[in-house]
Design a protein around this motif. Structure first.
Motif, PDB file in Angstrom:
ATOM      1  N   CYS A 109      16.454 -17.795 -12.220  1.00 46.44           N
ATOM      2  CA  CYS A 109      16.931 -18.507 -11.025  1.00 46.44           C
ATOM      3  C   CYS A 109      16.989 -19.998 -11.314  1.00 46.44           C
ATOM      4  N   VAL A 110      18.118 -20.609 -11.000  1.00 40.96           N
ATOM      5  CA  VAL A 110      18.303 -22.054 -11.165  1.00 40.96           C
ATOM      6  C   VAL A 110      18.382 -22.697  -9.781  1.00 40.96           C
ATOM      7  N   ILE A 111      17.454 -23.611  -9.515  1.00 43.05           N
ATOM      8  CA  ILE A 111      17.475 -24.334  -8.245  1.00 43.05           C
ATOM      9  C   ILE A 111      18.215 -25.655  -8.469  1.00 43.05           C
ATOM     10  N   ILE A 265      11.319 -31.218  -7.474  1.00 41.01           N
ATOM     11  CA  ILE A 265      10.614 -30.203  -8.271  1.00 41.01           C
ATOM     12  C   ILE A 265      10.299 -30.748  -9.659  1.00 41.01           C
ATOM     13  N   LEU A 266       9.063 -30.556 -10.105  1.00 36.59           N
ATOM     14  CA  LEU A 266       8.673 -30.979 -11.449  1.00 36.59           C
ATOM     15  C   LEU A 266       9.143 -29.956 -12.474  1.00 36.59           C
ATOM     16  N   VAL A 267       9.776 -30.444 -13.535  1.00 36.62           N
ATOM     17  CA  VAL A 267      10.249 -29.562 -14.615  1.00 36.62           C
ATOM     18  C   VAL A 267       9.819 -30.130 -15.954  1.00 36.62           C
ATOM     19  N   ASP A 268       9.821 -29.265 -16.988  1.00 35.70           N
ATOM     20  CA  ASP A 268       9.542 -29.756 -18.337  1.00 35.70           C
ATOM     21  C   ASP A 268      10.851 -30.183 -18.998  1.00 35.70           C
ATOM     22  N   LYS A 269      10.815 -30.469 -20.294  1.00 37.00           N
ATOM     23  CA  LYS A 269      12.011 -30.987 -20.966  1.00 37.00           C
ATOM     24  C   LYS A 269      13.112 -29.947 -21.112  1.00 37.00           C
ATOM     25  N   SER A 270      12.757 -28.670 -20.917  1.00 38.44           N
ATOM     26  CA  SER A 270      13.773 -27.613 -20.944  1.00 38.44           C
ATOM     27  C   SER A 270      14.177 -27.203 -19.527  1.00 38.44           C
ATOM     28  N   ASP A 277      10.638 -17.957 -15.167  1.00 40.19           N
ATOM     29  CA  ASP A 277      12.079 -17.694 -15.023  1.00 40.19           C
ATOM     30  C   ASP A 277      12.716 -18.445 -13.849  1.00 40.19           C
ATOM     31  N   VAL A 278      12.091 -19.538 -13.423  1.00 35.11           N
ATOM     32  CA  VAL A 278      12.665 -20.401 -12.383  1.00 35.11           C
ATOM     33  C   VAL A 278      12.858 -21.793 -12.980  1.00 35.11           C
ATOM     34  N   TYR A 279      14.074 -22.307 -12.855  1.00 35.12           N
ATOM     35  CA  TYR A 279      14.455 -23.591 -13.440  1.00 35.12           C
ATOM     36  C   TYR A 279      14.986 -24.506 -12.331  1.00 35.12           C
ATOM     37  N   ALA A 280      15.059 -25.793 -12.605  1.00 36.87           N
ATOM     38  CA  ALA A 280      15.617 -26.713 -11.613  1.00 36.87           C
ATOM     39  C   ALA A 280      16.342 -27.844 -12.328  1.00 36.87           C
ATOM     40  N   ALA A 285      15.416 -32.239  -8.735  1.00 40.54           N
ATOM     41  CA  ALA A 285      14.441 -32.119  -9.820  1.00 40.54           C
ATOM     42  C   ALA A 285      13.998 -33.481 -10.331  1.00 40.54           C
ATOM     43  N   VAL A 286      12.753 -33.542 -10.798  1.00 41.63           N
ATOM     44  CA  VAL A 286      12.219 -34.746 -11.437  1.00 41.63           C
ATOM     45  C   VAL A 286      12.177 -34.502 -12.937  1.00 41.63           C
TER      46      VAL A 286
END
Length: 364
Positions: A109-111, A265-270, A277-280, A285-286
């Motif tokens: 899922c991509v937010i 939303i906090l995300v990593d470098k990827s 399995d949730v991305y933003a 996103a931050v």
């Protein structure tokens, strides 16, 4: 077959979908979007108001039908995501046409739900003649109201980039325009001496600038007539609220996602979140600042597109990382272009750099 569900379809969402289908066409990609329009150029909205762009279709890069035909991704409009179940790998969305709730399963899922204009809880914000500037409908509403009402005066609340470009285009329409901001300067992120230069230029071409000014409400009984501030009343037949944006993440509060203070939303470098399995990506996103490595919120279409490209490669199984943002921004003022990138002097000092500054006068 991998099922990728994308929530939101302006910059980041459509970029993920298009590039992922190019990399792995066998991936099932579905975009759910609340609006009827997708893939529109938010930066062009002020110029539609000012008739520099005369055709609404020119600010909409793709229709859902055209995008689906070009990429092979499926697009469902009028669907507002209301719940994410990370354990069950489903998203519940409200069908805005029928009012019914629909459940969509996913493998990833991509937010990319973006952000919305901040509307303060002040008197008069719901009057006729009060607008935000975030979608093509906002721009069309303002443009039509100015022409139909015979408006003579306008106040733009907020001296950021979109606000200043709206001010320029309302000036082009013959209105007497005032830009006001609570901050001590317009052009946020610019060093104060350059913001002061921009202010002097705006005033020279006929746009009034009032900084360190707090909006207290909008006056009028049926339609906007003025803006009440802590420094007095400013007449206004039209008011544009350009007070910043807020990430569209309220529906995710109970999911266990990690957020920044502003709700992004906090995300990593990827571009991975803390949930499996949730991305933003994009304005919700931050990411990180490329120079300092610190967390950075960069709600710009350029960043959203680059994040979307990286995320598509990650979803296709490649080892990719988003290098971070530099804080680049460009604004057009009447007869003057202004741009910035990297750290300004104050931010550089705060990051521990020993700073020297130089002003160089050059041809554009």
């Amino acid at each position: 077959m991998m099922r990728v569900l994308i929530l939101g379809g302006v910059a980041a969402g459509t970029k993920v979908a298009a590039k992922l289908k190019r990399l792995r066409f066998d991936t099932e990609v579905l975009i759910l979007t609340k609006d009827a329009d997708i893939s529109y150029a938010g930066c062009g909205l002020p110029y539609y108001v000012g008739d520099v762009i005369t055709d609404r279709e020119k600010i909409i890069v793709n229709t859902p039908e055209k995008f689906a035909a070009l990429t092979g991704a499926k697009v469902l409009t009028g669907r507002e995501a209301v719940k994410l179940d990370a354990a069950g790998k489903t998203v519940t969305a409200k069908n805005l046409a029928t009012g019914e709730e629909e459940v969509y399963p996913y493998d990833a899922c991509v937010i990319s739900t973006g952000a919305s204009s901040i509307v303060p809880p002040l008197q008069g914000v719901n009057l006729k003649g009060v607008f935000t500037m975030r979608t093509p409908d906002d721009a069309e509403g303002l443009k039509n109201y100015v022409k139909a009402s015979g408006a003579k005066t306008a106040v733009v609340a907020g001296g950021g980039f979109i606000g200043l470009e709206v001010a320029e285009n309302l000036l082009e329409q013959g209105l007497d325009v005032t830009v006001m901001d609570m901050a001590p300067q317009v052009m946020p992120g610019f060093d104060p001496e350059f913001a002061a230069y921009g202010t002097r230029h705006l005033e020279k071409v006929g746009i009034h600038v009032s900084t360190s000014t707090k909006m207290e409400g909008i006056t009028g009984s049926e339609k906007a007539e003025g803006v009440q501030t802590d420094k007095g009343l400013i007449p206004a037949d039209v008011v544009v609220l350009s007070l910043g944006i807020r990430p569209n993440t309220a529906f995710l509060k109970e999911t266990g996602l990690e957020f920044a203070k502003n709700g992004a939303i906090l995300v990593d470098k990827s571009l991975r979140t803390n949930l499996p399995d949730v991305y933003a990506a994009g304005d919700c996103a931050v990411v990180s600042n490329r120079l300092t490595g610190e967390r950075a919120w960069a709600p710009m279409g350029s960043a959203a597109n680059m994040e979307g490209r990286v995320l598509a490669e990650v979803l296709a199984g490649r080892e990719k990382e988003f290098a971070g943002v530099l804080g680049t921004a460009v604004v057009k003022l009447p007869g003057l272009n202004a741009a910035r990138t990297g750290l300004n002097e104050a931010a550089a000092r705060a990051a521990g750099y020993d700073v020297e500054t130089v002003v160089a006068v050059n041809d554009d």
